[in-house]
Design a protein around this motif. Structure first.
Motif, PDB file in Angstrom:
ATOM      1  N   ASP A  40      54.012 -58.516 -38.888  1.00 20.99           N
ATOM      2  CA  ASP A  40      53.059 -57.915 -37.956  1.00 20.99           C
ATOM      3  C   ASP A  40      52.089 -57.033 -38.735  1.00 20.99           C
ATOM      4  OD1 ASP A  40      51.671 -56.711 -35.936  1.00 20.99           O
ATOM      5  OD2 ASP A  40      53.416 -56.081 -34.774  1.00 20.99           O
ATOM      6  N   PRO A  41      50.945 -57.598 -39.173  1.00 23.99           N
ATOM      7  CA  PRO A  41      49.995 -56.832 -39.994  1.00 23.99           C
ATOM      8  C   PRO A  41      49.473 -55.583 -39.294  1.00 23.99           C
ATOM      9  CG  PRO A  41      49.484 -59.177 -40.058  1.00 23.99           C
ATOM     10  CD  PRO A  41      50.507 -58.978 -38.994  1.00 23.99           C
ATOM     11  N   ALA A  42      49.253 -55.663 -37.984  1.00 24.84           N
ATOM     12  CA  ALA A  42      48.720 -54.505 -37.262  1.00 24.84           C
ATOM     13  C   ALA A  42      49.697 -53.331 -37.324  1.00 24.84           C
ATOM     14  CB  ALA A  42      48.429 -54.876 -35.810  1.00 24.84           C
ATOM     15  N   THR A  43      50.982 -53.623 -37.114  1.00 28.08           N
ATOM     16  CA  THR A  43      51.998 -52.575 -37.179  1.00 28.08           C
ATOM     17  C   THR A  43      52.099 -52.000 -38.589  1.00 28.08           C
ATOM     18  OG1 THR A  43      53.249 -53.668 -35.424  1.00 28.08           O
ATOM     19  CG2 THR A  43      54.407 -52.013 -36.712  1.00 28.08           C
ATOM     20  N   GLN A  44      51.934 -52.863 -39.594  1.00 31.38           N
ATOM     21  CA  GLN A  44      51.998 -52.394 -40.970  1.00 31.38           C
ATOM     22  C   GLN A  44      50.856 -51.434 -41.290  1.00 31.38           C
ATOM     23  OE1 GLN A  44      52.493 -55.768 -43.762  1.00 31.38           O
ATOM     24  NE2 GLN A  44      54.534 -54.929 -44.028  1.00 31.38           N
ATOM     25  N   VAL A  45      49.655 -51.768 -40.803  1.00 34.99           N
ATOM     26  CA  VAL A  45      48.506 -50.888 -41.042  1.00 34.99           C
ATOM     27  C   VAL A  45      48.729 -49.539 -40.364  1.00 34.99           C
ATOM     28  CG1 VAL A  45      46.045 -50.536 -40.579  1.00 34.99           C
ATOM     29  CG2 VAL A  45      46.866 -52.766 -41.349  1.00 34.99           C
ATOM     30  N   ILE A  46      49.221 -49.575 -39.129  1.00 32.36           N
ATOM     31  CA  ILE A  46      49.488 -48.335 -38.396  1.00 32.36           C
ATOM     32  C   ILE A  46      50.544 -47.509 -39.116  1.00 32.36           C
ATOM     33  CG2 ILE A  46      50.419 -47.370 -36.259  1.00 32.36           C
ATOM     34  CD1 ILE A  46      49.177 -49.767 -34.794  1.00 32.36           C
ATOM     35  N   ALA A  47      51.617 -48.184 -39.556  1.00 33.68           N
ATOM     36  CA  ALA A  47      52.696 -47.479 -40.247  1.00 33.68           C
ATOM     37  C   ALA A  47      52.199 -46.862 -41.553  1.00 33.68           C
ATOM     38  CB  ALA A  47      53.857 -48.431 -40.527  1.00 33.68           C
ATOM     39  N   PHE A  48      51.359 -47.595 -42.282  1.00 33.37           N
ATOM     40  CA  PHE A  48      50.842 -47.083 -43.555  1.00 33.37           C
ATOM     41  C   PHE A  48      49.983 -45.843 -43.345  1.00 33.37           C
ATOM     42  CE2 PHE A  48      47.810 -46.969 -47.076  1.00 33.37           C
ATOM     43  CZ  PHE A  48      48.661 -47.060 -48.170  1.00 33.37           C
ATOM     44  N   ILE A  49      49.086 -45.909 -42.359  1.00 30.43           N
ATOM     45  CA  ILE A  49      48.195 -44.773 -42.099  1.00 30.43           C
ATOM     46  C   ILE A  49      48.982 -43.570 -41.574  1.00 30.43           C
ATOM     47  CG2 ILE A  49      46.279 -43.953 -40.671  1.00 30.43           C
ATOM     48  CD1 ILE A  49      45.166 -46.809 -40.756  1.00 30.43           C
ATOM     49  N   LEU A  50      49.822 -43.807 -40.558  1.00 32.91           N
ATOM     50  CA  LEU A  50      50.590 -42.712 -39.987  1.00 32.91           C
ATOM     51  C   LEU A  50      51.639 -42.188 -40.967  1.00 32.91           C
ATOM     52  CD1 LEU A  50      51.116 -43.909 -36.291  1.00 32.91           C
ATOM     53  CD2 LEU A  50      49.369 -42.379 -37.224  1.00 32.91           C
ATOM     54  N   GLY A  51      52.218 -43.087 -41.780  1.00 36.59           N
ATOM     55  CA  GLY A  51      53.197 -42.652 -42.771  1.00 36.59           C
ATOM     56  C   GLY A  51      52.575 -41.741 -43.806  1.00 36.59           C
ATOM     57  N   GLY A  52      51.406 -42.121 -44.298  1.00 34.61           N
ATOM     58  CA  GLY A  52      50.714 -41.274 -45.259  1.00 34.61           C
ATOM     59  C   GLY A  52      50.271 -39.965 -44.645  1.00 34.61           C
ATOM     60  N   GLY A  53      49.756 -40.031 -43.419  1.00 35.53           N
ATOM     61  CA  GLY A  53      49.327 -38.808 -42.739  1.00 35.53           C
ATOM     62  C   GLY A  53      50.490 -37.879 -42.438  1.00 35.53           C
ATOM     63  N   GLY A  54      51.624 -38.465 -42.006  1.00 37.28           N
ATOM     64  CA  GLY A  54      52.804 -37.645 -41.719  1.00 37.28           C
ATOM     65  C   GLY A  54      53.348 -36.975 -42.965  1.00 37.28           C
ATOM     66  N   ALA A  55      53.398 -37.722 -44.068  1.00 38.19           N
ATOM     67  CA  ALA A  55      53.887 -37.145 -45.319  1.00 38.19           C
ATOM     68  C   ALA A  55      52.956 -36.040 -45.812  1.00 38.19           C
ATOM     69  CB  ALA A  55      54.012 -38.236 -46.387  1.00 38.19           C
ATOM     70  N   LEU A  56      51.637 -36.249 -45.651  1.00 41.13           N
ATOM     71  CA  LEU A  56      50.673 -35.226 -46.068  1.00 41.13           C
ATOM     72  C   LEU A  56      50.814 -33.971 -45.212  1.00 41.13           C
ATOM     73  CD1 LEU A  56      48.271 -34.365 -47.801  1.00 41.13           C
ATOM     74  CD2 LEU A  56      46.760 -35.461 -46.123  1.00 41.13           C
ATOM     75  N   LEU A  57      51.019 -34.161 -43.899  1.00 41.92           N
ATOM     76  CA  LEU A  57      51.186 -33.019 -43.009  1.00 41.92           C
ATOM     77  C   LEU A  57      52.451 -32.238 -43.358  1.00 41.92           C
ATOM     78  CD1 LEU A  57      50.291 -31.451 -40.460  1.00 41.92           C
ATOM     79  CD2 LEU A  57      51.652 -33.058 -39.113  1.00 41.92           C
ATOM     80  N   ALA A  58      53.561 -32.959 -43.555  1.00 45.16           N
ATOM     81  CA  ALA A  58      54.816 -32.288 -43.917  1.00 45.16           C
ATOM     82  C   ALA A  58      54.683 -31.590 -45.268  1.00 45.16           C
ATOM     83  CB  ALA A  58      55.954 -33.312 -43.956  1.00 45.16           C
ATOM     84  N   HIS A  59      54.020 -32.242 -46.196  1.00 47.70           N
ATOM     85  CA  HIS A  59      53.802 -31.631 -47.513  1.00 47.70           C
ATOM     86  C   HIS A  59      52.970 -30.353 -47.389  1.00 47.70           C
ATOM     87  CE1 HIS A  59      52.521 -31.121 -51.678  1.00 47.70           C
ATOM     88  NE2 HIS A  59      51.275 -31.101 -51.245  1.00 47.70           N
ATOM     89  N   GLY A  60      51.923 -30.407 -46.561  1.00 52.66           N
ATOM     90  CA  GLY A  60      51.083 -29.226 -46.371  1.00 52.66           C
ATOM     91  C   GLY A  60      51.844 -28.064 -45.750  1.00 52.66           C
ATOM     92  N   GLY A  61      52.687 -28.372 -44.748  1.00 47.71           N
ATOM     93  CA  GLY A  61      53.485 -27.322 -44.132  1.00 47.71           C
ATOM     94  C   GLY A  61      54.473 -26.720 -45.110  1.00 47.71           C
ATOM     95  N   LYS A  62      55.132 -27.566 -45.902  1.00 46.88           N
ATOM     96  CA  LYS A  62      56.089 -27.088 -46.900  1.00 46.88           C
ATOM     97  C   LYS A  62      55.388 -26.248 -47.962  1.00 46.88           C
ATOM     98  CE  LYS A  62      58.892 -28.844 -50.740  1.00 46.88           C
ATOM     99  NZ  LYS A  62      58.363 -27.838 -51.666  1.00 46.88           N
ATOM    100  N   ALA A  63      54.293 -26.765 -48.508  1.00 49.42           N
ATOM    101  CA  ALA A  63      53.598 -26.062 -49.586  1.00 49.42           C
ATOM    102  C   ALA A  63      53.037 -24.728 -49.102  1.00 49.42           C
ATOM    103  CB  ALA A  63      52.472 -26.941 -50.134  1.00 49.42           C
ATOM    104  N   GLY A  64      52.491 -24.716 -47.873  1.00 48.65           N
ATOM    105  CA  GLY A  64      51.952 -23.469 -47.335  1.00 48.65           C
ATOM    106  C   GLY A  64      53.033 -22.429 -47.110  1.00 48.65           C
TER     107      GLY A  64
END
Length: 206
Positions: free
Chosen positions: A102-126
């Protein structure tokens, strides 16, 4: 396993990768080797994480991070270096979890996965940057140890109880946002206090 459970696992893993990317890789790989995480066929792409080479390299990085994360200011330097690495790692882990047909689900997972990791990283680092303003080392070590335990425990819970993975992801998302807001308020308060003190000490105009 339905799409909701799969996206819940992907969200949980990517968010936890923002805290401990290497520990997430090691814990997932070991759980696969020991049979604690029985993956369905469409998640077989994650089996690469069970490779001894992958576990070994990630293990060395996880041990390095374990010690670096407990030294004041060295942890902030480590977080700065991983500002790009953790989001990319979280995005790739999320991409590996979803159904490759399911390419559409993969694109969504990639974008949201990267965004979620960046958000968690930002909260941790801050949050850690704020903690580092305190001269005592106990809080920093306690916070780091709590992140280690929480990452391993929540990662196992997300795989063992996939129906609860969505709730875990939402809780992690809320925690990350709260940490970001808290760090922002504390840093602004420190900055304003510094400006106020500088104004009080300014010499009178002549």
């Amino acid at each position: 396993m339905g799409i909701v459970e799969i996206l819940g696992i992907a969200g949980s893993v990517s968010l936890l990768s923002g805290w401990r990317l290497y520990l997430s890789i090691v814990a997932t790989g070991l759980a696969m080797q020991w049979g604690a995480i029985p993956l369905p066929d469409h998640l077989a792409s994650l089996q690469v994480l069970a490779s001894p080479w992958v576990i070994g390299i990630a293990g060395v990085a996880a041990i390095t991070e374990f010690f670096a994360d407990k030294v004041a200011w060295l942890d902030s330097i480590w977080d700065t270096v991983h500002t790009l690495i953790r989001p990319v790692g979280g995005a790739l882990l999320a991409l590996a979890i979803v159904d490759p047909s399911d390419p559409a689900t993969q694109v969504i997972a990639f974008i949201l996965g990267g965004g979620g990791a960046l958000l968690a990283h930002g909260g941790k680092a801050g949050a850690r940057a704020v903690i580092n303003t305190s001269p005592e080392p106990v809080t920093n070590v306690a916070m780091s140890a709590a992140e280690d335990v929480a990452t391993a425990g929540l990662l196992y819970a997300a795989y063992e109880y996939p129906y609860a993975a969505g709730a875990i992801a939402l809780a992690l998302l809320g925690l990350s946002i709260w940490l970001l807001m808290l760090a922002r308020r504390v840093i602004r308060r420190i900055f304003n206090a510094g400006k106020f003190n500088a104004g009080k000490k300014a010499p009178p105009a002549v």
